[in-house]
Write a protein that holds these residues in place. Sequence first.
Motif, mmCIF file in Angstrom:
data_model
loop_
_atom_site.group_PDB
_atom_site.id
_atom_site.type_symbol
_atom_site.label_atom_id
_atom_site.label_comp_id
_atom_site.label_asym_id
_atom_site.label_seq_id
_atom_site.Cartn_x
_atom_site.Cartn_y
_atom_site.Cartn_z
ATOM 1 N N THR A 28 0.813 -1.220 0.000
ATOM 2 C CA THR A 28 0.000 0.000 0.000
ATOM 3 C C THR A 28 0.843 1.265 0.000
ATOM 4 O O THR A 28 0.332 2.354 -0.234
ATOM 5 N N ASP A 29 2.149 1.137 0.242
ATOM 6 C CA ASP A 29 2.943 2.330 0.496
ATOM 7 C C ASP A 29 3.512 2.990 -0.762
ATOM 8 O O ASP A 29 4.276 3.937 -0.673
ATOM 9 N N GLY A 56 8.483 8.676 0.287
ATOM 10 C CA GLY A 56 9.597 8.207 1.093
ATOM 11 C C GLY A 56 9.715 6.700 1.138
ATOM 12 O O GLY A 56 10.752 6.166 1.566
ATOM 13 N N ARG A 60 -3.908 10.511 2.708
ATOM 14 C CA ARG A 60 -4.986 9.538 2.915
ATOM 15 C C ARG A 60 -4.796 8.838 4.251
ATOM 16 O O ARG A 60 -3.685 8.750 4.780
ATOM 17 N N ALA A 100 -3.541 0.289 7.590
ATOM 18 C CA ALA A 100 -2.417 -0.635 7.437
ATOM 19 C C ALA A 100 -1.483 -0.115 6.376
ATOM 20 O O ALA A 100 -1.912 0.212 5.272
ATOM 21 N N PHE A 101 -0.225 0.034 6.777
ATOM 22 C CA PHE A 101 0.771 0.438 5.798
ATOM 23 C C PHE A 101 1.690 -0.749 5.559
ATOM 24 O O PHE A 101 2.139 -1.398 6.492
ATOM 25 N N LYS A 102 1.938 -1.025 4.304
ATOM 26 C CA LYS A 102 2.759 -2.196 3.999
ATOM 27 C C LYS A 102 3.762 -1.833 2.904
ATOM 28 O O LYS A 102 3.375 -1.410 1.814
ATOM 29 N N ASP A 103 5.020 -1.978 3.229
ATOM 30 C CA ASP A 103 6.061 -1.592 2.262
ATOM 31 C C ASP A 103 7.003 -2.776 2.078
ATOM 32 O O ASP A 103 7.078 -3.672 2.921
ATOM 33 N N ILE A 104 7.730 -2.760 0.999
ATOM 34 C CA ILE A 104 8.689 -3.833 0.741
ATOM 35 C C ILE A 104 9.982 -3.516 1.496
ATOM 36 O O ILE A 104 10.304 -2.340 1.721
ATOM 37 N N VAL A 111 8.381 -7.957 4.352
ATOM 38 C CA VAL A 111 7.610 -6.717 4.252
ATOM 39 C C VAL A 111 7.780 -5.914 5.536
ATOM 40 O O VAL A 111 8.089 -6.460 6.578
ATOM 41 N N LEU A 112 7.615 -4.602 5.381
ATOM 42 C CA LEU A 112 7.628 -3.713 6.549
ATOM 43 C C LEU A 112 6.196 -3.234 6.726
ATOM 44 O O LEU A 112 5.577 -2.784 5.741
ATOM 45 N N ALA A 140 7.235 0.589 8.593
ATOM 46 C CA ALA A 140 7.217 1.099 7.218
ATOM 47 C C ALA A 140 7.392 2.611 7.227
ATOM 48 O O ALA A 140 8.131 3.181 6.405
ATOM 49 N N SER A 155 10.347 5.064 5.890
ATOM 50 C CA SER A 155 10.033 6.134 4.931
ATOM 51 C C SER A 155 10.659 7.451 5.380
ATOM 52 O O SER A 155 11.268 8.169 4.579
ATOM 53 N N PRO A 209 2.963 12.422 4.550
ATOM 54 C CA PRO A 209 1.657 12.873 5.051
ATOM 55 C C PRO A 209 1.058 11.936 6.094
ATOM 56 O O PRO A 209 0.032 12.254 6.680
ATOM 57 N N ARG A 210 1.689 10.780 6.322
ATOM 58 C CA ARG A 210 1.059 9.820 7.241
ATOM 59 C C ARG A 210 1.382 10.109 8.700
ATOM 60 O O ARG A 210 0.924 9.418 9.581
#
Lengths: 641, 133
Positions: A29-30, A35, B5, B9-13, B28-29, B34, B38, B89-90
């Motif tokens: 979702t990121d 960043g 937004r 749930a935030f999901k990053d690689i 995943v982070l 995450a 960032s 923005p989060r």
Amino acid sequence: MPFTQFTNLDFDQIKTEIKGYLRSNSNFTDFDFEGSNFSVLIDTLAYNTYINAFNANLAVNESFLDAATVRENVVSLARNIGYVPRSKSAAKAQVTFSVPTSSSSRTLTLNAGLVAVGPFDNTSYRFSIPENVTSVIRNGVAVFGTADEPIEILQGTVLTKQFLVNNSVDQRFILDNPNIDASTIRTYVKGVNDTGLGREFAKIDNILHINKNSEIYLIQEISDERYELLFGDGYFGKKLENNSVITVRYIITDGESGNGPNTFDFQGNLVDENGIRTTPTGSIPITVVQRAINGGEIENVSSIKYFAPRLYSAQYRAVTSRDYEAIISSIYPNTESVAVVGGEELVPPQFGTVQISIKPKNGSYISDFDKQNILNKLKKYSIAGINQKIIDLKVLYVELDSTIYYDISKISNASDLKTRITSALTTYSKDIDMNRFGGRFKYSKILQLIDRVDSAVTSNITKVIIRRDMKALLNQFAQYELCFGNRFHINPIGYNIKSTGFTISGSNDIVYLTDVPNKDVNGNLDGSGKGTVSAIKKTDNDQLQVAQRAVGTVDYTKGEILLNTINITSTQANNAIVEVQAFPDSNDVIGLKDLYLSLDVSSSRINTIKDVIASGEDISGVSFARDYYTSSYSNGDLERK
Amino acid sequence: MSTRRISRAFKDISFSFDPHPVTKDLPVLVNERAIIRSVRNIVETIPTERFFNSTLGSDIRRSLFEFVDIGTALVIEEQITNSVQFYEPRIDNLKVEVDPQPDNNSFNCNVFFDIVGLDIPTTNFSFILEATR
């Protein structure tokens, strides 16, 4: 959302597309946040896509003649359709000179190479000849060239390059210098058993009438404006023997900069009949028959794009007028514009004739020698039974009589404004819309142009005048026909046609041309669209009176003036010119058929008048209407001023 | 700039790319990890480093060769605050503390923030900025 948008070329758009795809198809979702790690991956992917799209776009553009921009690619694409771009051309001067010598030899030879140096514009230019010239010595003097047959010297330096043919490798014969005048390339091939330079091979531009023994070569432009020689393969043209020596002699030139020199210092290298260098016994003054002209730059990319398809569609045959345009530009590189009119369109029709007008790049006329050369070369291309005629350029001048109102509070100097308007008009006069056959003068554009020169210009009243220069045959009885190709405006009381002064035999009075439209018994225009041209003169008290009635006729509808047999003895304007002007019925003037349209700013009148209403001096408009008024119609003068 | 937004749930690689020992999935982070990643990415990115986004990142590297004192620390603090506020923005209630360590020739940075839309306490992470050449 399906990933179906393939047309995006912008990095941001591509990135948005990828994000859109991920939004519906990914667990992650990121990607939306700059960043995040995922954003780095998206950036890389988008950048890669962008580079690929850019490269594909570039490659495809460069693959088509219309879209290519890199010269090498344009030339290569033109080559595919058999077009060799015009090279630089050396300025050519025609000279004669005599060499006093004490040599006992029968002849004296001027070696190919440097002949003279000519100064122009604080620069010295070298002038050379590509081939040896030999003259017979008579009474201790060798005469090179006569007034009728002068020697042509070319601006530039002669260079020689030799190649040893080696058939066992894939050999290319490339002339390393840019700035070559390709018309001066001379190629000699010395076989194993030949002596001297060998046999001269001929340069050709197509393989018509070529057999396996033809001693020919072709040239093609390659990268960096250099040229490559292509020899025969044993089927089309003679194949070169192994170990032959090719000697190529050519001139590298300064092109257009070399135009102008009118005096020359002799610097040539003379040898006698035994090849021994000979020193002249006196100075060698050079007589100039024709100053250096016709030097030109290498054909530019836009010209190649324009002419290559046309020469291809002409297929080395001059049939349509477009064919002539393409072929004449290729055989006479100094061409700026060509107009071709079929004889059937002439009045009266001349079937089987083609009339050609050529506007050269430097000047208005081409010499008789060049005309003959062009006609001779055209014979190869033309259809049997068609007779070409090259006629002199007929220039239709457009003059403006412009009154410009300006707001005095917005400028410091009215003459400065006038200068800027003149300069804007001069720039417009060089526009391609105007300076060509079939050109069109657009009235509304001129009005806009003047209004936009400065915010101080509040309005302009511009009248259009069309003019032809009639070349008088002095002291000879002759008839004259002047075609303007544009309908004339008819003022029922006359004053439509005006001319500069001239004298006619039998009188010393200066006379002018004027017209009277044909009228019916009631004194109204008879609708024939014709009129009578008369010659008028000024009396001592500046009154005008008729000197000779009905010297000719005018057809207002066709825009044509015919003068009956008349003997003009002198003209007020220089060069035996009588300037004849008329007012066009339409302010948009066209260059019909073989008329070359030209905006003559130097003869145009620009008046600046302060706009008293705009500046606030005159609120009611009373003084404007009384003192600053300008008519939109022509004045009542009978003579051209 | 990214759109703001709210997500639960935030999901990053993860760039370690070490596969999960059992599932062999890519790592995943998620959530605060995450976002911490960032924020660090933004701080460590040199402006002009990203294609077609020349302003992304912070210019703290330039400050690392200045005197290690409270003045430089304030500059770094402001640079981090500005870039993170603008590009992330989060997060909300951002607070950055930069502590100069003249003896080590380094700065100790602490970043505190709340994550928008996640019901967890204020998150913080710290890192040391040090001129390496």
